[in-house]
Every structure is written in C-alpha cells, then in structure tokens.
Design a protein around this motif. Sequence first.
Motif, PDB file in Angstrom:
ATOM      1  N   TYR A  47      34.539 -20.148  -4.695  1.00 12.06           N
ATOM      2  CA  TYR A  47      33.438 -19.947  -3.706  1.00 12.06           C
ATOM      3  C   TYR A  47      34.079 -19.867  -2.310  1.00 12.06           C
ATOM      4  O   TYR A  47      33.665 -18.911  -1.377  1.00 12.06           O
ATOM      5  N   LEU A  51      33.663 -16.792   0.256  1.00  9.19           N
ATOM      6  CA  LEU A  51      33.343 -16.947   1.658  1.00  9.19           C
ATOM      7  C   LEU A  51      34.265 -16.786   2.801  1.00  9.19           C
ATOM      8  O   LEU A  51      33.737 -16.024   3.895  1.00  9.19           O
ATOM      9  N   SER A  54      34.167 -12.914   3.600  1.00  7.29           N
ATOM     10  CA  SER A  54      33.118 -12.269   4.126  1.00  7.29           C
ATOM     11  C   SER A  54      32.853 -12.132   5.540  1.00  7.29           C
ATOM     12  O   SER A  54      31.911 -11.401   5.975  1.00  7.29           O
ATOM     13  N   THR A 104      27.704 -17.950   8.045  1.00 10.97           N
ATOM     14  CA  THR A 104      29.023 -18.225   7.110  1.00 10.97           C
ATOM     15  C   THR A 104      29.797 -19.437   7.780  1.00 10.97           C
ATOM     16  O   THR A 104      30.137 -20.091   6.971  1.00 10.97           O
ATOM     17  N   ALA A 107      27.883 -22.217   6.157  1.00  8.85           N
ATOM     18  CA  ALA A 107      28.099 -22.414   4.732  1.00  8.85           C
ATOM     19  C   ALA A 107      29.472 -22.856   4.543  1.00  8.85           C
ATOM     20  O   ALA A 107      29.669 -23.573   3.596  1.00  8.85           O
TER      21      ALA A 107
END
Length: 223
Positions: A47, A51, A54, A104, A107
Amino acid sequence: FMRKKIVLAIACVREASSAISSQPIITIFPIVQVVGLFAFSIVWGIYMAFLASSGDIVSKCFCPNSIGKDSHLNITSTSLVDSHDGFCGEGCLIHKEMQYSNNTVYAGIYMLSMWFWTSQFIVAVGQIVISLSISLWYFNRDRKLVSNATFLKAVSIATFYHLGTAAFGSLVIAIIKTIRTILTYMEKKAARSKQKVVLVIMRILKCLLWCLEKCVKFVNKQA
C-alpha cells in the motif's frame, strides 16, 4: 544487601523457568507474533509503495551558490524548467522531485499511524497472553495440572475479554509515535531553514512526547 538481591533474582529466574517448562508452547508464541507482524508489513509495504508512486514528478532548477561545512548545497531558485541536457542555466542543474497532494500526505500519515497501531497491538496482545498464562500457572494449587492447555486457555481469555484493552492502549501509543514522527519531520525542515527558535521548540516537544510515551508503555505493560 546485594547478596539478597542476587538471591531474589535467582529465585525469580527459577520460577520463570518452571513456568515455561510447564507450558513449553509458550516459547512458540513470540514466533507467531513475528510472523503476524511480517505478514502485516508485506501488505502495508505494498500500500505504501502505491501511495509513494501516486505523486507527480516535477522538474526544478537549483543553482548552488556555496557549499556549507556539511557539503549541502544552498538553494537560491526553485523555478519550474523543461530542459533535455540536464542544465537550466549557467552553473544550475535540473532536479526532479515528487510532489504530493494534501490527500496523499494525509493518507501517508494515516498509513504510518496504522503501522504504529498494529505493531503496538501485536506487542500488547503478547504481553497480555504471557501474563495470563503465568498467572494461571502461579495461582494453580496443583501445578502438575498445568500444561499447554493452560496457555491455550490464556489465549482464549485474552481473545474474548482483553483485545479491546490492548487496542486502546496501543492506539494511545500509536498517536504519540505519529506526533513524534511529524515533529521529527518539522525539526529537519527547521534545521534546513536555520530557524533556531523553531528547532529548539521541536526538540523540547519531542523530548516531552518521548517521556509521555515511556510512561504510557509502562502503564500498558504493568496495569
């Protein structure tokens, strides 16, 4: 005085050895914890890799005008450029970096806190299970009846009655660790920008949070 302390320590080790020999399966439980943490780390790492990829790649022009004692370049310009030869002016180089949106970044902070929470939760569950198994052994009048089934009973009690306690305690520690990580990032930024007052404040806050984290860990383990 020291002789009494040494005798007490020997007695504690003897009793602990007796408890473990009555429940040999207890030695496998830390391995189960490591395997669980490793499995979570794989999923968490996948994950985080998605991330981290991105963001948007942005080219910037950096013009070093001097080199400090630590060999770090002082940046004087951060204008966006588009060049194919790697240069954007006399004595200036193109530097590419990843830029992330606010969502982002949030996150990433969330994923970091989840790592802290899960790892601390696994540690807390291990402490509860081992404490319960040793307690069941210690307070059993006929210790010949203590076996691996006693340890499995401790696992059952921890699963049905104490997971919430472990989750809450580990959550508090995870929040403190996340705040400390954010302060560490802010401290590094303050050091680069040579803001000494902000740097001192960040270090004081980190020290206070470190003390608070140690206190919470002690309460979690002993309570």
